[in-house]
Structure formats: C-alpha cells, structure tokens
Design a protein around this motif. Structure first.
Motif, mmCIF file in Angstrom:
data_model
loop_
_atom_site.group_PDB
_atom_site.id
_atom_site.type_symbol
_atom_site.label_atom_id
_atom_site.label_comp_id
_atom_site.label_asym_id
_atom_site.label_seq_id
_atom_site.Cartn_x
_atom_site.Cartn_y
_atom_site.Cartn_z
ATOM 1 N N ILE A 7 -30.499 38.825 -25.372
ATOM 2 C CA ILE A 7 -29.694 39.725 -26.195
ATOM 3 C C ILE A 7 -28.663 38.932 -26.991
ATOM 4 N N GLU A 8 -28.018 37.992 -26.356
ATOM 5 C CA GLU A 8 -27.014 37.179 -27.058
ATOM 6 C C GLU A 8 -27.636 36.396 -28.211
ATOM 7 N N GLN A 9 -28.838 35.873 -28.006
ATOM 8 C CA GLN A 9 -29.530 35.162 -29.088
ATOM 9 C C GLN A 9 -29.817 36.107 -30.250
ATOM 10 N N LEU A 10 -30.274 37.297 -29.949
ATOM 11 C CA LEU A 10 -30.588 38.268 -31.006
ATOM 12 C C LEU A 10 -29.325 38.791 -31.689
ATOM 13 N N GLN A 11 -28.209 38.856 -30.961
ATOM 14 C CA GLN A 11 -26.962 39.263 -31.589
ATOM 15 C C GLN A 11 -26.475 38.206 -32.569
ATOM 16 N N ALA A 12 -26.755 36.960 -32.282
ATOM 17 C CA ALA A 12 -26.372 35.877 -33.189
ATOM 18 C C ALA A 12 -27.270 35.871 -34.424
ATOM 19 N N ASP A 13 -28.557 36.188 -34.244
ATOM 20 C CA ASP A 13 -29.512 36.218 -35.355
ATOM 21 C C ASP A 13 -30.651 37.155 -34.976
ATOM 22 N N GLY A 14 -30.615 38.360 -35.488
ATOM 23 C CA GLY A 14 -31.619 39.372 -35.171
ATOM 24 C C GLY A 14 -33.017 39.034 -35.656
ATOM 25 N N ARG A 15 -33.134 38.018 -36.513
ATOM 26 C CA ARG A 15 -34.441 37.605 -37.029
ATOM 27 C C ARG A 15 -34.953 36.334 -36.362
ATOM 28 N N MET A 16 -34.267 35.897 -35.331
ATOM 29 C CA MET A 16 -34.660 34.662 -34.648
ATOM 30 C C MET A 16 -36.062 34.834 -34.064
ATOM 31 N N PRO A 17 -36.948 33.874 -34.313
ATOM 32 C CA PRO A 17 -38.310 33.960 -33.751
ATOM 33 C C PRO A 17 -38.280 33.915 -32.219
ATOM 34 N N TYR A 18 -39.228 34.615 -31.623
ATOM 35 C CA TYR A 18 -39.294 34.640 -30.165
ATOM 36 C C TYR A 18 -39.480 33.235 -29.590
ATOM 37 N N ALA A 19 -40.197 32.368 -30.301
ATOM 38 C CA ALA A 19 -40.386 30.995 -29.825
ATOM 39 C C ALA A 19 -39.045 30.264 -29.738
ATOM 40 N N ALA A 20 -38.187 30.465 -30.742
ATOM 41 C CA ALA A 20 -36.867 29.817 -30.730
ATOM 42 C C ALA A 20 -35.991 30.396 -29.621
ATOM 43 N N ILE A 21 -36.072 31.689 -29.416
ATOM 44 C CA ILE A 21 -35.312 32.308 -28.317
ATOM 45 C C ILE A 21 -35.808 31.735 -26.990
ATOM 46 N N LEU A 79 -36.646 45.781 -23.077
ATOM 47 C CA LEU A 79 -35.239 46.103 -23.353
ATOM 48 C C LEU A 79 -35.137 47.238 -24.367
ATOM 49 N N GLN A 80 -36.000 47.210 -25.363
ATOM 50 C CA GLN A 80 -36.000 48.287 -26.358
ATOM 51 C C GLN A 80 -36.488 49.593 -25.748
ATOM 52 N N GLU A 81 -37.555 49.536 -24.968
ATOM 53 C CA GLU A 81 -38.096 50.742 -24.330
ATOM 54 C C GLU A 81 -37.101 51.360 -23.352
ATOM 55 N N ALA A 82 -36.291 50.514 -22.700
ATOM 56 C CA ALA A 82 -35.293 51.012 -21.758
ATOM 57 C C ALA A 82 -34.064 51.581 -22.469
ATOM 58 N N GLY A 83 -34.018 51.421 -23.800
ATOM 59 C CA GLY A 83 -32.877 51.920 -24.553
ATOM 60 C C GLY A 83 -31.664 51.016 -24.478
ATOM 61 N N VAL A 84 -31.846 49.799 -23.980
ATOM 62 C CA VAL A 84 -30.741 48.854 -23.858
ATOM 63 C C VAL A 84 -30.296 48.370 -25.227
ATOM 64 N N MET A 85 -31.253 48.146 -26.117
ATOM 65 C CA MET A 85 -30.916 47.617 -27.432
ATOM 66 C C MET A 85 -31.923 48.090 -28.465
ATOM 67 N N GLN A 86 -31.524 47.938 -29.703
ATOM 68 C CA GLN A 86 -32.427 48.125 -30.825
ATOM 69 C C GLN A 86 -32.112 47.034 -31.836
ATOM 70 N N ILE A 87 -33.092 46.693 -32.616
ATOM 71 C CA ILE A 87 -32.906 45.664 -33.624
ATOM 72 C C ILE A 87 -32.928 46.364 -34.979
ATOM 73 N N VAL A 88 -31.807 46.279 -35.696
ATOM 74 C CA VAL A 88 -31.680 46.975 -36.970
ATOM 75 C C VAL A 88 -31.009 46.077 -38.000
ATOM 76 N N ALA A 89 -31.171 46.433 -39.250
ATOM 77 C CA ALA A 89 -30.456 45.745 -40.319
ATOM 78 C C ALA A 89 -29.123 46.453 -40.519
ATOM 79 N N VAL A 90 -28.044 45.704 -40.567
ATOM 80 C CA VAL A 90 -26.720 46.254 -40.796
ATOM 81 C C VAL A 90 -26.341 45.939 -42.241
#
Length: 163
Positions: free
Chosen positions: A27-41, A59-70
């Motif tokens: 989650i922290e990696q995605l918060q820093a860059d929501g477009r980060m490739p899964y390989a880099a994460i 994580l998305q299915e559990a409703g913990v997070m969503q990835i959106v453009a702000v």
C-alpha cells in the motif's frame, strides 16, 4: 511460493481489516506511485510480481483500498472549493444520503460538534456554489448551513493509510 495476503478482519462481524507488514508495504508503494509496476513493487517488498498482483487484488476486493486518479480541480476549471457545515433535524442518515446524491458533493461525513453533517464541493465558481447551497437548503430536514470557502490549498495527502 509465497503465502496468501494477510488481509483479515479482526472482528468478522464488522471490525477493521488487519493487514500484515507486506500488505502495508505494498500500500505504501502504491501511495507513493499508483502506477508503479507490480514487478517494481515486488522488488521493493521482496515478493514476486504475481504475489503482488494477488495481494493488490485481495486488498481491493476487501475494500481496503482503491486505485484512482486524483485530479487538480483548479487546472480543470473548478476554481471554487468549499466545505459546508449542515445542521439538520430528524434522521441524519437520510439527510446524508440525500446530500450524497447531489452530483457536485464529493465528500459527506456525519459529525459530532457544531454541525451534524459536513460536505465538500468542487464548483465552477461562486454562482455554481450558490446553486449547490440552494439544493442543500431545499432538503426538508436541513435547518442551516455554513460555508467555508477554500482560498488556498496548502496540503492534500492520501498517505496516512498504513500507520
């Protein structure tokens, strides 16, 4: 093979989701860059790309997070933003539902304190804000509103999620 993501509810009836350290790091990696490739994460947290993909999906299915453009409202022609405090009577959930149905309102929260409900709006200008206020005040249970017009945004952060 890695273990499945540790995403579980502390109280299955309704409690908060409990995350393991790897899920928090993802989650922290995605918060820093929501477009980060899964390989880099995966490289950053010590998992395979497939394991990261699986965890993100869970994580998305559990409703913990969503990835959106702000977006930045100012650059898109919405120069007026405001927080509006609403005082009402009766069933607050019904009022909150009616407020949430107004397209321009992007945030609705029931509160304790001076206001029963607080909403946030993004507007094309002062005239548009006035139209939205009229819609809010037309809700029968609404007794009063108070507007807090944004003059300058100093900070907007979405990185609190894994403390």
């Amino acid at each position: 093979m890695t273990s499945p993501p540790r995403v579980r509810r502390s109280n299955p009836a309704q409690g908060p989701v409990v995350l393991d350290e790897l899920s928090k790091q993802i989650i922290e990696q995605l918060q820093a860059d929501g477009r980060m490739p899964y390989a880099a994460i995966g490289k950053a947290v010590g998992l395979s790309e497939a394991a990261v993909r699986q965890r993100v999906q869970r994580l998305q299915e559990a409703g913990v997070m969503q990835i959106v453009a702000v977006t930045d409202p100012l650059t898109l022609g919405f120069p007026r933003q405001a927080m509006i405090g609403v005082n009402c009577e009766g069933d607050l959930d019904s009022v909150a539902d009616e407020l949430a149905a107004i397209e321009e309102i992007d945030y609705v929260v029931l509160t304790a304190g001076s206001f029963d409900v607080i909403v946030e709006v993004v507007c094309e200008g002062d005239g548009h804000l006035l139209e939205i206020l009229s819609k809010i005040r037309a809700i029968p249970a609404v007794r009063a509103t108070e507007s807090f017009v944004y003059l300058k945004l100093r900070k907007q952060s979405y990185s609190w999620g894994t403390r």
